[in-house]
Design a protein around this motif. Structure first.
Motif, PDB file in Angstrom:
ATOM      1  N   SER A   1       0.831  -1.207   0.000  1.00 44.66           N
ATOM      2  CA  SER A   1       0.000   0.000   0.000  1.00 44.66           C
ATOM      3  C   SER A   1       0.863   1.252   0.000  1.00 44.66           C
ATOM      4  N   ILE A   2       1.941   1.234   0.761  1.00 43.09           N
ATOM      5  CA  ILE A   2       2.847   2.381   0.814  1.00 43.09           C
ATOM      6  C   ILE A   2       3.460   2.621  -0.556  1.00 43.09           C
ATOM      7  N   LYS A   3       3.891   1.550  -1.210  1.00 42.28           N
ATOM      8  CA  LYS A   3       4.483   1.699  -2.543  1.00 42.28           C
ATOM      9  C   LYS A   3       3.452   2.217  -3.547  1.00 42.28           C
ATOM     10  N   LEU A   4       2.210   1.699  -3.462  1.00 38.50           N
ATOM     11  CA  LEU A   4       1.145   2.160  -4.345  1.00 38.50           C
ATOM     12  C   LEU A   4       0.848   3.635  -4.085  1.00 38.50           C
ATOM     13  N   TYR A   5       0.766   4.017  -2.823  1.00 36.69           N
ATOM     14  CA  TYR A   5       0.524   5.412  -2.454  1.00 36.69           C
ATOM     15  C   TYR A   5       1.620   6.308  -3.018  1.00 36.69           C
ATOM     16  N   LYS A   6       2.871   5.861  -2.923  1.00 40.92           N
ATOM     17  CA  LYS A   6       3.987   6.649  -3.439  1.00 40.92           C
ATOM     18  C   LYS A   6       3.870   6.834  -4.951  1.00 40.92           C
ATOM     19  N   LYS A   7       3.499   5.760  -5.658  1.00 39.97           N
ATOM     20  CA  LYS A   7       3.348   5.863  -7.115  1.00 39.97           C
ATOM     21  C   LYS A   7       2.226   6.819  -7.484  1.00 39.97           C
ATOM     22  N   ILE A   8       1.106   6.733  -6.769  1.00 38.17           N
ATOM     23  CA  ILE A   8      -0.025   7.632  -7.034  1.00 38.17           C
ATOM     24  C   ILE A   8       0.375   9.075  -6.762  1.00 38.17           C
ATOM     25  N   ARG A   9       1.078   9.286  -5.652  1.00 42.32           N
ATOM     26  CA  ARG A   9       1.515  10.636  -5.297  1.00 42.32           C
ATOM     27  C   ARG A   9       2.479  11.195  -6.337  1.00 42.32           C
ATOM     28  N   GLU A  10       3.412  10.357  -6.796  1.00 41.26           N
ATOM     29  CA  GLU A  10       4.363  10.807  -7.820  1.00 41.26           C
ATOM     30  C   GLU A  10       3.649  11.113  -9.125  1.00 41.26           C
ATOM     31  N   LYS A  11       2.655  10.284  -9.477  1.00 45.60           N
ATOM     32  CA  LYS A  11       1.899  10.499 -10.713  1.00 45.60           C
ATOM     33  C   LYS A  11       1.132  11.813 -10.640  1.00 45.60           C
ATOM     34  N   LYS A  12       0.484  12.073  -9.504  1.00 46.02           N
ATOM     35  CA  LYS A  12      -0.258  13.322  -9.347  1.00 46.02           C
ATOM     36  C   LYS A  12       0.688  14.513  -9.389  1.00 46.02           C
ATOM     37  N   SER A  13       1.859  14.362  -8.791  1.00 49.87           N
ATOM     38  CA  SER A  13       2.848  15.429  -8.793  1.00 49.87           C
ATOM     39  C   SER A  13       3.325  15.701 -10.213  1.00 49.87           C
ATOM     40  N   TRP A  14       3.539  14.614 -10.962  1.00 48.76           N
ATOM     41  CA  TRP A  14       3.984  14.732 -12.364  1.00 48.76           C
ATOM     42  C   TRP A  14       2.899  15.409 -13.198  1.00 48.76           C
ATOM     43  N   GLU A  15       1.644  14.992 -13.020  1.00 46.32           N
ATOM     44  CA  GLU A  15       0.526  15.591 -13.766  1.00 46.32           C
ATOM     45  C   GLU A  15       0.368  17.065 -13.431  1.00 46.32           C
ATOM     46  N   LYS A  16       0.536  17.415 -12.166  1.00 48.84           N
ATOM     47  CA  LYS A  16       0.441  18.811 -11.742  1.00 48.84           C
ATOM     48  C   LYS A  16       1.543  19.631 -12.399  1.00 48.84           C
ATOM     49  N   ALA A  17       2.749  19.090 -12.438  1.00 52.11           N
ATOM     50  CA  ALA A  17       3.868  19.794 -13.072  1.00 52.11           C
ATOM     51  C   ALA A  17       3.607  19.994 -14.562  1.00 52.11           C
ATOM     52  N   GLU A  18       3.045  18.963 -15.226  1.00 48.65           N
ATOM     53  CA  GLU A  18       2.723  19.077 -16.654  1.00 48.65           C
ATOM     54  C   GLU A  18       1.687  20.174 -16.895  1.00 48.65           C
ATOM     55  N   ARG A  19       0.655  20.209 -16.029  1.00 43.87           N
ATOM     56  CA  ARG A  19      -0.372  21.249 -16.177  1.00 43.87           C
ATOM     57  C   ARG A  19       0.229  22.637 -16.006  1.00 43.87           C
ATOM     58  N   GLU A  20       1.122  22.788 -15.038  1.00 46.61           N
ATOM     59  CA  GLU A  20       1.744  24.098 -14.819  1.00 46.61           C
ATOM     60  C   GLU A  20       2.578  24.513 -16.016  1.00 46.61           C
ATOM     61  N   VAL A  21       3.298  23.548 -16.600  1.00 50.59           N
ATOM     62  CA  VAL A  21       4.094  23.856 -17.785  1.00 50.59           C
ATOM     63  C   VAL A  21       3.188  24.274 -18.939  1.00 50.59           C
ATOM     64  N   LEU A  22       2.087  23.540 -19.150  1.00 42.56           N
ATOM     65  CA  LEU A  22       1.149  23.881 -20.236  1.00 42.56           C
ATOM     66  C   LEU A  22       0.520  25.237 -19.999  1.00 42.56           C
ATOM     67  N   GLU A  23       0.170  25.548 -18.761  1.00 46.16           N
ATOM     68  CA  GLU A  23      -0.432  26.844 -18.461  1.00 46.16           C
ATOM     69  C   GLU A  23       0.570  27.973 -18.677  1.00 46.16           C
ATOM     70  N   ASN A  24       1.817  27.723 -18.340  1.00 46.16           N
ATOM     71  CA  ASN A  24       2.845  28.753 -18.534  1.00 46.16           C
ATOM     72  C   ASN A  24       3.158  28.971 -19.996  1.00 46.16           C
ATOM     73  N   ASP A  25       2.961  27.921 -20.823  1.00 47.92           N
ATOM     74  CA  ASP A  25       3.214  28.048 -22.255  1.00 47.92           C
ATOM     75  C   ASP A  25       2.142  28.863 -22.961  1.00 47.92           C
ATOM     76  N   LYS A  26       0.967  28.971 -22.348  1.00 50.18           N
ATOM     77  CA  LYS A  26      -0.153  29.689 -23.015  1.00 50.18           C
ATOM     78  C   LYS A  26       0.038  31.152 -23.051  1.00 50.18           C
TER      79      LYS A  26
END
Length: 192
Positions: free
Chosen positions: A167-192
């Motif tokens: 569960s801890i490993k799964l939680y870490k993967k989910i957290r990293e994925k959300k962090s990665w998605e958030k970073a991608e959104r910020e990059v896309l928003e900054n590109d606009k």
């Protein structure tokens, strides 16, 4: 003092000892995670975690460990028949394991007080489950007092530990994925 009063005091200090052990490792995790923060947040957080850990360790955890042991020895002194019971030998082995865990926590505590971070937050999260496994094992053992039943209880605890680690490993993967998605959104928003 009546045996039941001694037993009640032993249980109370066992509970506060475990509470201290559970929370101290959470503070270790927060301290390790603060290492990745930018200044001044890093220094402010780590200073606060060191203060909280010091108070918890010396005001709650260590006194609780000492008092739980004191009342345990008192109970064994009043009823030495317990020492002849096989389940008590196993319980005492788990208590010894708990002391080793406590000592390990003390070493980590001392390192963090000196700003030496040797373990990642993930390793500390996994380390935190050792106390949970010991607690489950002792409670099942003391409650069931039967060799076969406590063996099944310990097997269940080990399975529980494996599930917790997964569960801890799964939680870490989910957290990293959300962090990665958030970073991608910020990059896309900054590109606009």
């Amino acid at each position: 003092m009546d045996f039941l009063y001694v037993k009640a005091l032993h249980i109370i200090f066992v509970v506060t000892w475990f509470a201290g052990l559970f929370y101290i490792v959470r503070l270790f995790i927060y301290h390790a995670e603060a290492e990745n923060k930018l200044e001044p947040a890093k220094e402010i957080l780590q200073t606060q975690y060191k203060l909280m850990a010091k108070r918890l360790w010396y005001i709650i955890t260590w006194p609780s460990a000492i008092l739980a042991s004191f009342f345990a020895f008192w109970m064994l002194y009043k009823n030495p028949i317990y020492l002849e019971m096989p389940w008590m030998h196993v319980k005492l082995a788990f208590v010894l394991a708990l002391y080793f865990y406590h000592y390990s926590c003390h070493r980590i505590f001392s390192q963090l007080q000196k700003d030496v971070i040797k373990y990642s937050a993930l390793k500390l999260r996994i380390f935190n489950e050792i106390a949970t496994i010991i607690l489950f094992a002792v409670v099942f053992l003391v409650t069931l007092k039967s060799a076969i039943n406590w063996v099944w209880g310990v097997v269940g605890i080990i399975l529980f530990g494996i599930i917790m680690m997964m569960s801890i490993k799964l939680y870490k993967k989910i957290r990293e994925k959300k962090s990665w998605e958030k970073a991608e959104r910020e990059v896309l928003e900054n590109d606009k």
